[in-house]
Design a protein around this motif. Structure first.
Motif, PDB file in Angstrom:
ATOM      1  N   UNK A   1       1.006  -1.158  -0.034  1.00  0.00           N
ATOM      2  CA  UNK A   1       0.095   0.106   0.055  1.00  0.00           C
ATOM      3  C   UNK A   1       0.981   1.249   0.009  1.00  0.00           C
TER       4      UNK A   1
ATOM      5  N   UNK B   1      -1.997   7.633  -0.793  1.00  0.00           N
ATOM      6  CA  UNK B   1      -2.377   8.242  -2.176  1.00  0.00           C
ATOM      7  C   UNK B   1      -2.399   9.871  -1.754  1.00  0.00           C
TER       8      UNK B   1
ATOM      9  N   UNK C   1      -1.023  10.700   9.125  1.00  0.00           N
ATOM     10  CA  UNK C   1      -1.471   9.682   8.497  1.00  0.00           C
ATOM     11  C   UNK C   1      -2.175   9.996   7.126  1.00  0.00           C
ATOM     12  N   UNK C   2      -1.891  11.132   6.634  1.00  0.00           N
ATOM     13  CA  UNK C   2      -2.366  11.595   5.262  1.00  0.00           C
ATOM     14  C   UNK C   2      -2.262  10.642   4.271  1.00  0.00           C
ATOM     15  N   UNK C   3      -3.330  10.204   3.640  1.00  0.00           N
ATOM     16  CA  UNK C   3      -3.354   9.268   2.813  1.00  0.00           C
ATOM     17  C   UNK C   3      -3.276   7.805   3.027  1.00  0.00           C
ATOM     18  N   UNK C   4      -3.166   7.501   4.274  1.00  0.00           N
ATOM     19  CA  UNK C   4      -3.052   6.308   4.741  1.00  0.00           C
ATOM     20  C   UNK C   4      -4.640   5.348   4.876  1.00  0.00           C
ATOM     21  N   UNK C   5      -5.724   6.206   4.670  1.00  0.00           N
ATOM     22  CA  UNK C   5      -7.028   5.417   4.588  1.00  0.00           C
ATOM     23  C   UNK C   5      -7.155   5.353   3.001  1.00  0.00           C
ATOM     24  N   UNK C   6      -7.365   4.320   2.465  1.00  0.00           N
ATOM     25  CA  UNK C   6      -7.691   4.297   1.040  1.00  0.00           C
ATOM     26  C   UNK C   6      -8.861   5.479   0.728  1.00  0.00           C
ATOM     27  N   UNK C   7      -8.561   6.162  -0.407  1.00  0.00           N
ATOM     28  CA  UNK C   7      -9.667   7.294  -0.729  1.00  0.00           C
ATOM     29  C   UNK C   7     -11.096   6.771  -0.594  1.00  0.00           C
TER      30      UNK C   7
ATOM     31  N   UNK D   1     -11.756   7.062   2.947  1.00  0.00           N
ATOM     32  CA  UNK D   1     -11.862   8.334   3.593  1.00  0.00           C
ATOM     33  C   UNK D   1     -13.045   9.121   3.191  1.00  0.00           C
TER      34      UNK D   1
ATOM     35  N   UNK E   1      -0.287  16.789  12.367  1.00  0.00           N
ATOM     36  CA  UNK E   1      -0.761  15.109  13.031  1.00  0.00           C
ATOM     37  C   UNK E   1      -2.292  14.919  12.569  1.00  0.00           C
ATOM     38  N   UNK E   2      -2.465  13.709  12.498  1.00  0.00           N
ATOM     39  CA  UNK E   2      -3.837  13.237  12.252  1.00  0.00           C
ATOM     40  C   UNK E   2      -3.896  13.254  10.563  1.00  0.00           C
TER      41      UNK E   2
ATOM     42  N   UNK F   1      -7.264  14.080   5.071  1.00  0.00           N
ATOM     43  CA  UNK F   1      -7.915  13.019   4.394  1.00  0.00           C
ATOM     44  C   UNK F   1      -8.687  12.031   5.486  1.00  0.00           C
TER      45      UNK F   1
ATOM     46  N   UNK G   1      -9.087   1.105  10.712  1.00  0.00           N
ATOM     47  CA  UNK G   1      -7.990   0.737   9.920  1.00  0.00           C
ATOM     48  C   UNK G   1      -8.134  -0.781   9.307  1.00  0.00           C
TER      49      UNK G   1
END
Lengths: 83, 214
Positions: A37, A40, B1-7, B10, B99-100, B103, B157
């Protein structure tokens, strides 16, 4: 109360220092579960230097402590006649 | 965590958070338009979140984490107010401290501003009905909110990254372990802080009625 809170905020930042935070731990766990992964999106804001970050956290906490102290004090002062 | 959840995740969590934020805006308006006491309780609740999320506490695992602070506010002014409070604190930390993240804002509003506060209110009510003292009930409600917040983050997550073997359940166990080791002692600390602030408010002879739960 504000003075105690202020001391606590500064102490917490100094004691915790540069230990790995929750964000870092979560990022590592994601990489372990899904090694392929790739995030993005990138940070819009550049990562703050450790000392500046500490100062901003202390500022945030001080604002919180000041407002909390004022609110508690005013609740008592006004007698809180809002039943 | 920017971009760490799939779009898609998010976006989904942002959509899920939206009605709570709309409802919360109305709850904040009601709270600020009411009595001076209501406004002060709202200010105290928001300030407590600001204060606690600024604390970086070391854990026995060698890492550090932040308490959440939303449990006390939920019991003091009502859970519906907390999504807006959470959003403001999350924006502060995302924009100033990186932080955080922006997205992950929707997901974080759901965990910090919705699930945690409602768990606090439910825990507080249940414990009071069971006959526990106010101070203990408030402390335990705050601790429960803290754990529920991080539990929700772990679930978010896990839903995004199910393991090949074991699926969402195995992934949830992994993320819960990551957060749990750090967060369990912090939840106790948060419970004690919340009880102390509650006692300080009570000592000022403020009536501690819950508001805005409708």
């Amino acid at each position: 109360m504000a003075a105690v809170a202020g001391a606590l905020i500064v102490a917490s930042q100094l004691v915790a220092g540069d230990r790995q935070g929750t964000d870092d731990a979560a990022r590592q766990a994601v990489q372990q579960v899904a090694p392929s992964y790739r995030p993005w999106a990138r940070r819009l804001v550049r990562e703050t230097a450790p000392d500046a970050e500490r100062a901003l956290f202390i500022l945030q906490g001080m604002i919180g402590a000041l407002v909390l102290g004022t609110a508690v004090w005013r609740l008592g002062r006004t007698g809180e006649a809002d039943a | 965590m920017e971009g760490y959840l799939p779009a898609a995740h998010a976006l989904g969590w942002t959509v899920a958070a939206a009605p709570f934020l709309v409802h919360s805006t109305a709850a904040v308006r009601r709270a600020t338009g009411g009595t001076a006491g209501g406004r002060m309780r709202l200010a105290a609740s928001g300030a407590f979140v600001l204060l606690l999320t600024s604390l970086k506490l070391p854990s026995v695992a060698g890492s550090s984490s932040h308490p959440t602070g939303t449990g006390l506010g939920a019991v003091l002014v009502g859970a519906p107010v907390m999504p807006v409070v959470a959003l403001l604190v999350l924006l502060f930390q995302a924009l100033l401290l990186a932080h955080g993240g922006l997205t992950t804002l929707g997901a974080n509003v759901v965990s910090l501003g919705v699930v945690g506060p409602w768990i606090a209110v439910g825990t507080h009510r249940a414990l009071r009905r069971a006959g526990l003292g106010e101070l203990l009930a408030v402390g335990m409600a705050a601790a429960a909110a803290d754990l529920a917040t991080y539990g929700t983050t772990a679930l978010q997550l896990a839903l995004a990254f199910p393991q090949e073997e074991g699926g969402i359940g195995a992934s949830l166990a992994k993320f819960l372990t990551v957060f749990g080791v750090t967060q369990l002692p912090l939840a106790v600390v948060e419970g004690v802080f919340a009880a102390l602030v509650w006692r300080a408010v009570a000592a000022r002879r403020a009536p501690l009625t819950r508001r805005g739960l409708a």
